[in-house]
Scaffold this active site. Structure first.
Site, PDB file in Angstrom:
ATOM      1  N   TYR A  20      76.610  39.340 116.106  1.00 22.53           N
ATOM      2  CA  TYR A  20      76.299  39.464 114.957  1.00 22.53           C
ATOM      3  C   TYR A  20      76.607  39.492 113.858  1.00 22.53           C
ATOM      4  O   TYR A  20      77.617  40.376 114.439  1.00 22.53           O
ATOM      5  CB  TYR A  20      74.553  39.929 114.615  1.00 22.53           C
ATOM      6  CG  TYR A  20      73.383  39.343 115.428  1.00 22.53           C
ATOM      7  CD1 TYR A  20      72.470  38.722 115.074  1.00 22.53           C
ATOM      8  CD2 TYR A  20      73.242  40.044 117.079  1.00 22.53           C
ATOM      9  CE1 TYR A  20      71.709  38.140 116.179  1.00 22.53           C
ATOM     10  CE2 TYR A  20      72.923  39.351 118.268  1.00 22.53           C
ATOM     11  CZ  TYR A  20      71.241  38.749 117.717  1.00 22.53           C
ATOM     12  OH  TYR A  20      71.141  38.123 118.178  1.00 22.53           O
ATOM     13  N   CYS A  21      76.324  38.995 112.552  1.00 23.79           N
ATOM     14  CA  CYS A  21      77.415  39.553 111.663  1.00 23.79           C
ATOM     15  C   CYS A  21      77.092  41.016 111.024  1.00 23.79           C
ATOM     16  O   CYS A  21      76.192  41.827 111.239  1.00 23.79           O
ATOM     17  CB  CYS A  21      76.239  38.950 110.011  1.00 23.79           C
ATOM     18  SG  CYS A  21      76.821  39.842 108.385  1.00 23.79           S
ATOM     19  N   PRO A  22      78.476  41.444 110.849  1.00 23.23           N
ATOM     20  CA  PRO A  22      79.491  40.901 110.802  1.00 23.23           C
ATOM     21  C   PRO A  22      80.470  40.952 111.378  1.00 23.23           C
ATOM     22  O   PRO A  22      81.723  40.768 110.881  1.00 23.23           O
ATOM     23  CB  PRO A  22      80.076  42.199 109.686  1.00 23.23           C
ATOM     24  CG  PRO A  22      80.126  43.376 109.903  1.00 23.23           C
ATOM     25  CD  PRO A  22      78.266  43.128 110.565  1.00 23.23           C
TER      26      PRO A  22
END
Lengths: 74, 157
Positions: free
Chosen positions: A11-13
């Site tokens: 998932y981000c980042p």
């Protein structure tokens, strides 16, 4: 193609950070293939490339994953 | 009225480095996570990142509180969001999502990230330099932080 980064499940980042790390290992002109499932990966890696002066060559949806090719320009 | 000058018409005037600076005031997980996410995202994108840990933020970067940062211990989530704390901590484990301090460490590896501790807060809480996490670069005051942050984006979290 020089290297593939499998960022699926991150998932981000994560995808952006791993992209930045992987690009450090490459030479100018090399292409990095990124596979990601984070729905933000496409816009984020495009924004990352604009910020860092690298080039997105291709973006392709492959089932659940997106495949992004980035050329290292600097 | 504004007069356009010829300076840097064609491109962004300065090839100056982009900067993101954060005053890390809160010490709860719900605030520290975005600090870690923003810092690592910015560092990955070539920003210079300056983090100024002050007040409860400073308390969160003592070796002691970092070691006891498990999901169960202490008042880790802001009281307004406390009902979500347990659920979120569990989801983050399931998602294999890194802790904020892991994000911060990775940010320091991938880019230019400086971590500053506020000297006054250290006085308030009676914290010494050696009590602080190994990722702290320096103990500074507000003038140093403002100088570092000048010309960039600054957030107060």
């Amino acid at each position: 193609m020089t290297k593939t980064l499998d960022a699926r499940g991150m998932y981000c980042p994560g995808p952006v950070m791993e992209t930045a790390k992987a690009m450090k290992q490459l030479n100018v002109g090399d292409v990095l293939e990124i596979l990601a499932t984070d729905p933000a990966a496409k816009p984020d890696i495009e924004a990352w490339a604009r910020r860092t002066g690298n080039q997105v060559l291709e973006v392709q949806q492959q089932g659940e994953a997106v495949r992004i090719l980035v050329r290292k320009l600097k | 009225m504004t007069q356009k000058t010829d300076v840097g018409v064609s491109q962004t005037p300065k090839e100056e480095k982009k900067k993101l600076s954060i005053i890390v005031f809160s010490g709860t997980m719900d605030r520290l996570m975005p600090v870690g996410i923003l810092a690592s995202g910015a560092a990955s994108s070539g920003y210079e990142v300056n983090l100024f840990f002050t007040f409860w933020g400073l308390q969160a970067i003592t070796k002691k509180s970092l070691q006891s940062a498990g999901p169960q211990q202490g008042p880790k989530v802001d009281v307004n969001y406390q009902e979500f704390g347990q659920m979120m901590a569990q989801r983050m484990v399931e998602m294999k999502y890194p802790s904020w301090q892991q994000l911060l460490r990775e940010a320091k590896e991938v880019g230019e990230v400086k971590v500053f501790a506020c000297s006054t807060s250290m006085g308030f809480f009676n914290i010494n330099r050696e009590d602080l996490a190994d990722f702290v670069d320096d103990v500074v005051g507000v003038a140093t932080f403002l100088d570092r942050a000048q010309g960039g984006e600054t957030l107060f979290i």
